[in-house]
Design a protein around this motif. Structure first.
Motif, PDB file in Angstrom:
ATOM      1  N   GLY A 124     -26.874 -20.020 -27.328  1.00 44.82           N
ATOM      2  CA  GLY A 124     -28.155 -20.590 -26.655  1.00 44.82           C
ATOM      3  C   GLY A 124     -28.426 -20.172 -25.115  1.00 44.82           C
ATOM      4  O   GLY A 124     -27.574 -19.959 -24.590  1.00 44.82           O
ATOM      5  N   VAL A 125     -29.671 -20.209 -24.992  1.00 42.54           N
ATOM      6  CA  VAL A 125     -30.079 -19.664 -23.630  1.00 42.54           C
ATOM      7  C   VAL A 125     -29.539 -20.865 -22.671  1.00 42.54           C
ATOM      8  O   VAL A 125     -29.571 -22.055 -23.083  1.00 42.54           O
ATOM      9  N   ARG A 126     -28.823 -20.631 -21.362  1.00 39.73           N
ATOM     10  CA  ARG A 126     -28.403 -21.460 -20.507  1.00 39.73           C
ATOM     11  C   ARG A 126     -28.701 -21.246 -19.067  1.00 39.73           C
ATOM     12  O   ARG A 126     -29.088 -20.250 -18.733  1.00 39.73           O
ATOM     13  N   ALA A 127     -28.781 -22.206 -18.425  1.00 42.60           N
ATOM     14  CA  ALA A 127     -29.030 -22.367 -17.011  1.00 42.60           C
ATOM     15  C   ALA A 127     -27.721 -22.966 -16.249  1.00 42.60           C
ATOM     16  O   ALA A 127     -27.311 -23.889 -16.683  1.00 42.60           O
ATOM     17  N   ALA A 128     -27.551 -22.189 -15.374  1.00 40.53           N
ATOM     18  CA  ALA A 128     -26.545 -22.792 -14.375  1.00 40.53           C
ATOM     19  C   ALA A 128     -26.935 -22.778 -12.678  1.00 40.53           C
ATOM     20  O   ALA A 128     -27.737 -22.102 -12.275  1.00 40.53           O
ATOM     21  N   ASP A 129     -26.065 -23.500 -12.258  1.00 42.30           N
ATOM     22  CA  ASP A 129     -26.351 -23.926 -10.637  1.00 42.30           C
ATOM     23  C   ASP A 129     -25.847 -22.594  -9.940  1.00 42.30           C
ATOM     24  O   ASP A 129     -24.576 -22.371 -10.334  1.00 42.30           O
ATOM     25  N   ALA A 130     -26.779 -21.840  -9.343  1.00 39.72           N
ATOM     26  CA  ALA A 130     -26.183 -20.766  -8.554  1.00 39.72           C
ATOM     27  C   ALA A 130     -25.257 -20.823  -7.420  1.00 39.72           C
ATOM     28  O   ALA A 130     -24.396 -20.190  -7.070  1.00 39.72           O
ATOM     29  N   GLU A 131     -25.150 -22.087  -6.973  1.00 40.94           N
ATOM     30  CA  GLU A 131     -24.331 -22.510  -5.851  1.00 40.94           C
ATOM     31  C   GLU A 131     -22.902 -22.952  -6.307  1.00 40.94           C
ATOM     32  O   GLU A 131     -22.016 -22.509  -6.033  1.00 40.94           O
ATOM     33  N   THR A 132     -22.941 -23.933  -7.281  1.00 38.45           N
ATOM     34  CA  THR A 132     -21.695 -24.649  -7.623  1.00 38.45           C
ATOM     35  C   THR A 132     -20.939 -23.897  -9.088  1.00 38.45           C
ATOM     36  O   THR A 132     -19.975 -24.040  -9.315  1.00 38.45           O
ATOM     37  N   GLY A 133     -22.115 -23.305 -10.049  1.00 42.55           N
ATOM     38  CA  GLY A 133     -21.695 -22.740 -11.262  1.00 42.55           C
ATOM     39  C   GLY A 133     -21.629 -23.497 -12.362  1.00 42.55           C
ATOM     40  O   GLY A 133     -21.386 -23.290 -13.465  1.00 42.55           O
ATOM     41  N   ASP A 134     -22.179 -24.853 -11.986  1.00 41.09           N
ATOM     42  CA  ASP A 134     -22.218 -25.989 -13.041  1.00 41.09           C
ATOM     43  C   ASP A 134     -23.381 -25.610 -13.987  1.00 41.09           C
ATOM     44  O   ASP A 134     -24.546 -25.262 -13.679  1.00 41.09           O
ATOM     45  N   LEU A 135     -23.168 -25.807 -15.234  1.00 41.62           N
ATOM     46  CA  LEU A 135     -24.051 -25.621 -16.486  1.00 41.62           C
ATOM     47  C   LEU A 135     -25.149 -26.789 -16.365  1.00 41.62           C
ATOM     48  O   LEU A 135     -24.963 -28.184 -16.047  1.00 41.62           O
TER      49      LEU A 135
END
Length: 973
Positions: A494-505
């Motif tokens: 599935g398409v996913r989004a992640a926090d660019a600072e912490t890497g969290d999904l």
């Protein structure tokens, strides 16, 4: 045009050849050093990675009688070995002339060869065998010393199998010969006998079942004693002039009278058929040779005679003492004299040893410095500037004969004389596999690289991989940055989004490969391979806003999309995400309303076009379609007013970039910006040799990549810098002050940073004024730009003071800018001998004189405190000692020398290329280049001035060595 290996070694001429390959004389372009390059004819049977591991061992060898191995290069199926160029000749040339070697000389060379073998055999971890010792592989220097050459021992080369060593008839040991039924193995000199070796890696000399001499040993282990045998066979040939037979048991006695019997016995023992009967180590054979001097009859007779003479002197001395002096006093005097003499001899011996130690240390430092300089050049080419600074700094701090090259390397690594604005390589990121897609955040602080089968989130400042996520197993998988805080990618499942600072999904959506993001960063569209619909998401929350149906159509998917993606599809959102443009496998293309889901209008009906480039610019949709039976076509569609549409057939397909700043098109060698209202094109870049493969346009700069380089252009289409690469440049994206470059054929990502030098700016002028030179007045208040027919004068605050044309332009043959005290002027020389002088302050005519008509010779003379430099057309400038008139060297001959300026103890030679580009070379009195000065236009009072095509005149100090060292240490602190 001469051949260049690995962009570093310029082939000068062929200097030899043999069964193993061809040897060339070459110039190390970066170090300006002559080297020998051997092109090996045999075939590489191991991977280049394994070759690099083996080469590393050889480049770490440092010994007086072994040439320095610099590099091994695998290029176009050929392995090139790069070593020190040894002046002199090989010993086989001596034998070819029918000469033999006298015994004293033979013993001296034997000591040197054994010293080299002892070093090789004791190299950690298990020692190194040479494996092919013979006269042709021994060079004699003009000083009479030897060098043991041809290190094919670390190369897996051969027609079949893993050939680590060849062998030469007459010199090879019995254990070299074998048949396929009983193959030899190789054991390194210090390798334990119980080490289990891989039979696939120990198979040697498999040359199409080479015949075995009758009666010769079959099989066996190659070790240090094999090198001993070959050394013995070489000494046998050199002392006798007779090549030994291939079978060791058939070697005849040495001819009578060619050497002493003791020397002959040493050679026989070295050539014993059975390894256990030979010298077991090189050290053992050295000890035996040393014993020659102790046991030599002549030496014994001399020793006996010396003792007798000494005894007679003592007797006479004592007799004289008894008749004239006190015996006790004379004895003490004799003892004191002997003590002083012994101390003096001991002191002399200590000094000699100390000098030898210092010389050895100096040579070791020099070799270490050269390795560091070479590594710095390689790292700088690869964009690892900080590492290059570290290595060049360490080389310069060693204080060796290579200090000039180290200073050149440090100057280049620091980039102190490169004041042009543009992107510079700052480092690389190594990945586990080749690149499939790249993306960068708006500010450039984060980047994403997709490779099989992960998406790596990267901090572009440090080059660190912050996180890795599994992605769909398809080369069509994409990633986008709607803003600096969020990365969206085609995650596995599935398409996913992640926090660019912490890497969290942050959120997960439906399966996807293709992605498109709106310019405002609020909307993303996702398509999965050949599905007939797209999902529209809110980028912040991940809420699915709409499932948008394509009807019975779908995008084009390769038969094997696992590793193949031709990037033929168009999937693009407009600025606010309200419109989605989609191309389909049947060649059609439509625009959909993402709010209502309706197909707003079809743009193309079904056709046989399969490749689409384009996107939105405001209300405009830009499209280029190609790869069909018809010619490519380009269209510019105003979706609000279709009467403004522009549609035309074109001769070649365009690469297209669209954003809210503009429409950019690249075709062939040209990159342009297109005005949608007027259709006017503004050139942004032009590549002279290769077609543009990818590009990225920002507000003030363009980055353009070809198949083997990437270059930076300013808004005036002026080339600022160019970097050659070993890999293709298929992906090129930029955000803020960072950019990334990658290719599909390499697991490497290059990081680039925008450098601007506002602190160095002196003035900006109209870059549209064509001129050949730029000079600063002696008082530093004005700047004069001039060519043969015209000039402009600026004040240093950037104001244009005056401009004009020179009369009789076609009669001018030369111009020279002069400074004297606080006065400056430009002299114009005419063919008829007239010399006119114009003020550098206001351009007024100062004087007009009639001199000698021009003699048409085109020869010029320049002078420094020490040299007279004379130039002739199409020849290298000749450098003569000013005091004696003796020729001492030549300068760069490819470009035209225009000025020579004394700078303290150095001088600057200024050049102009055939393309009109100017540069300078900072040189010392040994004519060694200390720095390259691109775009140099002048030097005045310790400051260097640089004139860039963008219309920027900049300056910086001329840094001495101490200043460079300080800058390097501050940078690395």
């Amino acid at each position: 045009m001469s051949q260049t290996i690995a962009n570093t070694y310029e082939i000068l001429k062929r200097i030899g050849s043999g069964g193993g390959g061809v040897v060339y004389l070459a110039n190390h372009k970066r170090l300006n050093k002559t080297v020998a390059v051997k092109a090996d004819k045999r075939i590489l049977t191991i991977s280049p990675e394994e070759l690099n591991q083996e080469v590393k061992i050889l480049t770490q060898l440092h010994h007086t009688y072994i040439p320095q191995v610099y590099d091994y290069v695998y290029q176009d199926g050929v392995v090139y070995s790069v070593i020190d160029y040894i002046e002199g000749e090989s010993l086989d040339k001596l034998l070819e002339r029918g000469e033999t070697v006298p015994q004293p000389q033979l013993i001296q060379w034997a000591f040197q060869l054994l010293d080299a073998l002892q070093y090789l055999h004791s190299t950690k971890p298990h020692g190194i065998l040479h494996g092919d010792i013979k006269p042709a592989n021994i060079m004699v220097t003009p000083e009479g010393d030897i060098r043991l050459i041809d290190f094919n021992i670390a190369l897996a080369l051969g027609e079949k199998g893993a050939v680590r060593m060849g062998y030469s008839e007459g010199y090879a040991s019995p254990e070299h010969y074998y048949s396929d039924e009983n193959e030899s193995t190789t054991r390194m000199p210090n390798e334990p006998s119980d080490v289990q070796t891989d039979p696939e890696k120990t198979k040697i000399l498999n040359r199409n079942q080479r015949a075995v001499p009758e009666g010769q040993r079959k099989g066996g282990v190659l070790d240090a004693r094999s090198d001993i045998y070959m050394l013995g066979a070489t000494l046998y040939h050199l002392i006798s002039g007779v090549l030994p037979p291939s079978r060791a048991k058939d070697v005849p006695p040495l001819p009578e009278g060619c050497c002493d019997s003791t020397v002959a016995e040493i050679i026989y023992k070295a050539m014993a058929p059975e390894p256990e009967d030979r010298y077991q180590t090189a050290e053992e054979m050295i000890r035996t040779l040393k014993d020659l001097y102790i046991n030599d009859p002549a030496a014994k007779r001399f020793k006996k005679r010396f003792i007798g003479i000494t005894s007679a002197i003592v007797v006479l001395f004592l007799l004289g003492g008894l008749t004239g002096f006190s015996g006790l006093r004379l004895q003490r005097q004799a003892e004191e004299t002997a003590r002083i003499a012994a101390e003096a001899a001991e002191q002399q011996e200590r000094q000699a040893k100390e000098q030898e130690r210092l010389a050895k240390e100096e040579k070791q430092r020099a070799n270490q410095a050269l390795e560091l300089i070479t590594a710095a050049g390689t790292d700088l080419e690869q964009g690892a500037a900080d590492r290059a600074v570290t290595e060049a700094l360490a080389a310069l701090e060693l204080q060796t004969v290579y200090d000039d090259q180290a200073q050149y390397g440090l100057t280049a690594a620091l980039g102190v004389y490169d004041l042009a604005d543009g992107f510079r390589p700052t480092g690389t990121v190594e990945l586990a596999a080749a690149v499939l897609d790249t993306a960068i955040s708006p500010s450039g602080s984060r980047a994403t690289v997709i490779y099989p089968w992960n998406a790596a989130l990267i901090d572009t400042e440090s080059g660190r991989i912050l996180a890795e996520y599994p992605v769909e197993h398809s080369a069509m998988s994409r990633a986008v940055f709607p803003n600096d805080s969020v990365m969206i990618f085609a995650g596995e499942g599935g398409v996913r989004a992640a926090d660019a600072e912490t890497g969290d999904l942050l959120w997960v959506g439906e399966r996807a490969t293709g992605l498109a993001c709106s310019a405002d960063g609020k909307t993303v569209a996702a398509v999965y391979k050949a599905e007939s619909y797209a999902w529209i998401y809110d980028t912040e929350t991940g809420q699915a806003l709409r499932k948008l149906s394509f009807g019975d159509r779908s995008q084009r998917v390769e038969v094997n999309d696992l590793y193949l993606d031709t990037r033929d599809n168009l999937l693009a959102l407009n600025a606010d995400g309200s419109l989605l443009a989609v191309s389909f496998s049947d060649g059609s293309l439509s625009v959909f309303d993402t709010v209502t889901g309706a197909e707003r209008e079809p743009i193309l009906d079904p056709n046989d076009y399969i490749h689409f480039e384009g996107g939105f610019h405001g209300e405009w949709l830009v499209l280029c379609a190609s790869a069909g039976s018809q010619n490519p076509f380009f269209c510019l569609l105003d979706l609000e007013d279709r009467s403004k549409d522009l549609v035309s057939m074109i001769s070649m397909p365009f690469l297209v970039q669209t954003d809210e700043d503009g429409i950019y098109l690249a075709g062939g060698n040209a990159l342009v910006r297109l005005d949608p209202e007027t259709a006017e094109q503004t050139e942004l870049a032009y590549t002279t040799e290769k077609d543009i493969a990818s590009f990225y346009c920002a507000k003030d700069y363009s980055i353009v990549a070809t198949e083997d380089s990437f270059a930076f252009f300013d808004r005036g289409a002026n080339l600022l810098s160019r970097v050659e690469t070993d890999n293709s440049c298929d992906f090129l994206v930029q955000g803020g002050e960072m950019a990334i470059v990658a290719g599909r054929n390499a697991p490497t990502l290059r990081l680039l940073r925008l450098e601007q030098h506002a602190e160095a700016q002196l003035l900006r002028y109209d870059h549209g004024f064509e001129h050949r030179e730029t000079r600063v007045s002696a008082d530093g208040e004005t700047v004069m730009l001039f060519r043969r027919g015209a000039y402009q004068i600026y004040s240093t605050d950037g104001s244009l003071l005056t401009e004009d044309l020179f009369p009789d332009e076609e009669q001018i043959y030369d111009q020279q800018f002069r400074r004297d005290g606080t006065e400056s002027w430009l002299e114009i020389f005419y063919y008829d001998g007239t010399v006119c002088s114009y003020s550098a302050r206001d351009g007024s005519l100062i004087s007009e004189e009639r001199g000698t008509p021009y003699d048409m010779s085109l020869e010029e003379d320049f002078y420094t405190d020490r040299f007279h430099i004379h130039t002739r057309p199409h020849e290298a400038p000749q450098v003569y000692e000013l005091e004696t008139g003796a020729l001492v060297g030549e300068l760069e001959k490819e470009d035209g020398l225009t000025y020579v300026t004394q700078v303290g103890e150095f001088f600057i030679a200024e050049y102009i290329t055939t393309l009109g580009e100017r540069y300078g070379l900072l040189m010392n009195d040994e004519l060694q280049v200390l720095a390259r000065l691109p775009y140099l236009c002048d030097y005045l009072d310790g400051m260097l001035y640089f004139d860039y095509p963008s219309g920027d005149l900049r300056r910086c100090p001329l840094y001495d060595r101490d200043a460079l060292l300080q800058l390097a240490r501050e940078r690395l602190a």
